[in-house]
Design a protein around this motif. Structure first.
Motif, mmCIF file in Angstrom:
data_model
loop_
_atom_site.group_PDB
_atom_site.id
_atom_site.type_symbol
_atom_site.label_atom_id
_atom_site.label_comp_id
_atom_site.label_asym_id
_atom_site.label_seq_id
_atom_site.Cartn_x
_atom_site.Cartn_y
_atom_site.Cartn_z
ATOM 1 N N ARG B 185 0.836 -1.197 0.000
ATOM 2 C CA ARG B 185 0.000 0.000 0.000
ATOM 3 C C ARG B 185 0.873 1.250 0.000
ATOM 4 N N GLY B 186 2.068 1.085 -0.476
ATOM 5 C CA GLY B 186 2.946 2.237 -0.568
ATOM 6 C C GLY B 186 3.606 2.584 0.747
ATOM 7 N N GLY B 187 3.702 1.638 1.604
ATOM 8 C CA GLY B 187 4.462 1.848 2.826
ATOM 9 C C GLY B 187 3.749 2.628 3.904
ATOM 10 N N GLU B 188 2.455 2.909 3.674
ATOM 11 C CA GLU B 188 1.714 3.579 4.741
ATOM 12 C C GLU B 188 1.283 2.530 5.757
ATOM 13 N N LEU B 189 1.636 2.710 7.000
ATOM 14 C CA LEU B 189 1.402 1.653 7.981
ATOM 15 C C LEU B 189 -0.052 1.628 8.453
ATOM 16 N N LEU B 190 -0.865 0.928 7.737
ATOM 17 C CA LEU B 190 -2.279 0.888 8.111
ATOM 18 C C LEU B 190 -2.620 -0.331 8.951
ATOM 19 N N ASP B 191 -2.098 -1.445 8.556
ATOM 20 C CA ASP B 191 -2.359 -2.651 9.342
ATOM 21 C C ASP B 191 -1.162 -2.941 10.230
ATOM 22 N N ILE B 192 -1.425 -3.102 11.462
ATOM 23 C CA ILE B 192 -0.319 -3.443 12.356
ATOM 24 C C ILE B 192 -0.407 -4.923 12.713
#
Lengths: 285, 372
Positions: B185-192
């Motif tokens: 997702r382009g390196g956006e940390l959405l799922d941890i």
């Protein structure tokens, strides 16, 4: 009060519920499965005309699931959106740790509710011991500390009901903070009343027979003894089938409603005639 | 705090003292609570009064059962005292006390779990191939045993490793996995992704001596083995007397009575002679390498009365000790104060035992958790 809501009960239940309301004490209810422990909370919420907030316990339940959690994804997206704003970093920080990013879990919900709710903590014995001791803090002080915001004090002290199936012993500390109530399987009279009340349009004779049969059934040693919930299911099922009396065929066909373990089913099937006889005797009396 | 100086509240205070005297724990807090509760009820009604005290003073099922009797005992006594216009007689109190101590003793005796206390421990040289009937073994204590063992098992399962594994709990993020997962997702940390310390799952091997000398404890032994096998799944159970037998699958029966029937059907050398050395040797040869590793705790339940080869005991104990995580020897006789392990077999085994202790009833079992 409980009677009004169609909950048939006896003195000790009524008294415990009454005192727990008056003294603002949590009520700890223990007893076998299916005797209406959870129902008390629902009925109470109904009677008080307030909301019921339910926290179902399970093994591994931790504070984030019970209290609050930051909506992390939302925070991130928000930051992304305001990335090119000229706001100061501190200000940005303030907004993302605001109320709208906070996901309230049952305990926090109960504490911040706009009017006194009934908080049902169901099957507390399933949670870990750590969670139990964590609960002590909330139950005695009625406040929750969130590091980023501060301490949140209860607006209204909720009416707390805890239920337990006694799969493990609860700690003394928790017991001491609660009023204790043990509900057992009801006797014939009480169960009969419940069936008549909860299943509209049931034949009087049938209700009597069902109750008698269930009472006998509980005497036998089964893997899983059926509770009132099963009695009601069965009564409803039989009413739906337009049956007005029990006979061997009907019982055999609908046994699955009552017994949830194949060993039990087998055992009951084998001793069915004997059971019928006993029930018949009881019905005549 | 509300203190109403009426005779009723005094009575309640006295009643609470009476309860404490009978070993019924009542805290000041509960006492206060019951007094507070009086405001809200009609205490002239005997039944309501009773229910109120019941609701405020009890906090467990066993206490509820006890409370009814104690309540009637006290208030009946009090009525009598009022009738006679005398102050409370000290005599009945001492009588109560005696009764209580008697109760305690009988409870203690009952808790011992063996109905054949008159028998003495003996050991036989001959192998008596008896088929014992276990259907008389009481089931009532099994539940309590299981409760205790459950808490032990939980602690056993909770021992942690230094490695991590995937977790649904949200207290420990797994940075590496989180980054990888969110790269798409382009390196956006959405799922941890979260992790938790991996748990060491400890295995248990239980070797139980069922020879004649242990017969005294047989009821307890059976309950113990059954309950442990039911609760703790990573476990193997063996019984031995003059030979060794694996009974794990027998004990996995869900129904206690069925398990007992199976156990009775097969010849397990119950109440035979004892050859610890040979049995241990058989265990080591047949199962030793498969079952014992550094995560296994071996528990031997035996009194050490032996008629077999002492050297064999020594060698095999040494092997088990070296291979296993821990070797525990539970000796029912060790419960006696002046017990000294002077039996030769016991002496030979002692250097290789990590924990040597007594287990003969539920009470002593509670301590077992600490050693595991």
């Amino acid at each position: 009060m409980l009677h009004e809501q169609g909950y048939i009960t006896d003195d000790s239940v009524a008294m415990s519920a009454f005192l727990s309301l008056q003294l603002n004490k949590p009520l700890l209810i223990e007893g076998p499965a299916g005797v209406g422990k959870t129902e008390i909370a629902k009925v109470m919420a109904n009677a008080l005309q307030t909301d019921l907030i339910r926290l179902q316990c399970y093994e591994g339940l931790d504070a984030t699931h019970a209290l609050y959690e930051w909506n992390y994804q939302k925070q991130l997206l928000h930051l992304k959106m305001v990335e090119h704003n000229q706001q100061a970093a501190e200000e940005k920080e303030k907004t993302i740790f605001g109320d709208s990013f906070l996901m309230k879990r049952p305990l926090l919900q109960a504490i911040t509710h706009h009017k006194k709710p009934v908080l049902l903590i169901d099957e507390i014995d399933r949670s870990d011991e750590e969670f139990e001791s964590f609960l002590l803090e909330v139950l005695s002080d009625w406040q929750i500390t969130i590091p980023e915001i501060g301490t949140i004090k209860a607006t209204h002290i909720p009416q707390v009901i805890l239920t337990s199936n006694r799969t493990r012993e609860l700690s003394e500390a928790l017991r001491r903070r609660c009023l204790y109530l043990y509900i057992d399987y009801p006797d014939f009279e009480k169960e009969w009343m419940i069936v008549k009340n909860k299943v509209p349009g049931i034949d009087k004779k049938l209700a009597e027979q069902i109750t008698g049969f269930m009472q006998q059934l509980r005497i036998i040693k089964l893997e899983k003894t059926p509770g009132i919930a099963e009695t009601l299911d069965w009564a409803a099922a039989l009413t739906a089938l337009h049956v007005d009396h029990l006979d061997k065929n009907i019982i055999e066909q609908t046994l699955g409603v009552v017994l949830k373990d194949w060993r039990d089913t087998r055992q009951v099937q084998m001793s069915l005639s004997e059971l019928m006889e006993k029930t018949g005797v009881k019905a005549k009396l | 705090m509300i203190t109403r100086q009426t005779s009723l509240s005094k009575n309640i205070v006295q009643f609470c003292r009476f309860l404490r005297q009978k070993g019924f724990g009542v805290t000041i807090e509960e006492e206060t609570l019951s007094l507070q509760a009086l405001q809200y009820i009609d205490y002239n009604d005997h039944e309501i009064f009773f229910q109120t005290l019941r609701a405020t003073l009890c906090h467990s099922k066993s206490q509820l059962d006890e409370f009814d009797n104690l309540f009637h005992e006290y208030w009946k006594d009090l009525d009598k005292a009022v009738d006679a216009k005398t102050k409370e007689d000290p005599k009945p109190k001492t009588a109560f006390r005696q009764q209580a101590s008697y109760k305690a003793i009988s409870k203690w005796l009952h808790g011992n779990g063996n109905k054949e206390t008159e028998e003495t421990a003996t050991y036989s040289i001959q192998e008596t191939l008896l088929r014992k009937d276990f259907s008389t073994v009481p089931e009532d204590e099994v539940d309590e045993l299981m409760q205790t063992i459950k808490s032990i098992a939980k602690r056993l399962a909770a021992k942690t490793n230094r490695r991590y594994e995937f977790s649904y709990k949200t207290d420990m993020p797994d940075l590496r996995k989180t980054l990888r997962k969110n790269l798409r997702r382009g390196g956006e940390l959405l799922d941890i992704v979260h992790r938790r310390p991996k748990r060491n799952r400890i295995k248990l091997v239980l070797l139980c001596d069922v020879s004649r000398s242990m017969e005294l404890y047989s009821a307890f032994l059976i309950q113990f083995m059954y309950a442990f096998q039911q609760v703790y799944r990573r476990m193997e159970t063996f019984v031995f007397s003059t030979f060794l037998k694996r009974i794990t699958s027998l004990l996995k029966q869900r129904n206690f009575q069925e398990a007992m029937q199976l156990l009775s059907k097969e010849n397990n050398g119950w109440s035979g002679g004892t050859r610890i050395g040979e049995s241990l040797n058989a265990f080591v040869n047949e199962y030793g390498k498969k079952l014992i590793d550094s995560k296994t705790i071996v528990i031997i339940l035996s009194d050490g009365w032996d008629t077999g080869n002492i050297d064999l005991i020594k060698n095999n104990m040494e092997f088990i000790h070296a291979k296993s995580k821990k070797l525990i020897w539970l000796n029912p006789l060790a419960g006696f104060e002046d017990y000294k392990p002077h039996v030769s077999a016991m002496k030979a085994a002692l250097p290789f035992i990590d924990v040597f202790a007594s287990v003969h009833n539920v009470e002593s079992l509670k301590k077992l958790g600490r050693w595991l």
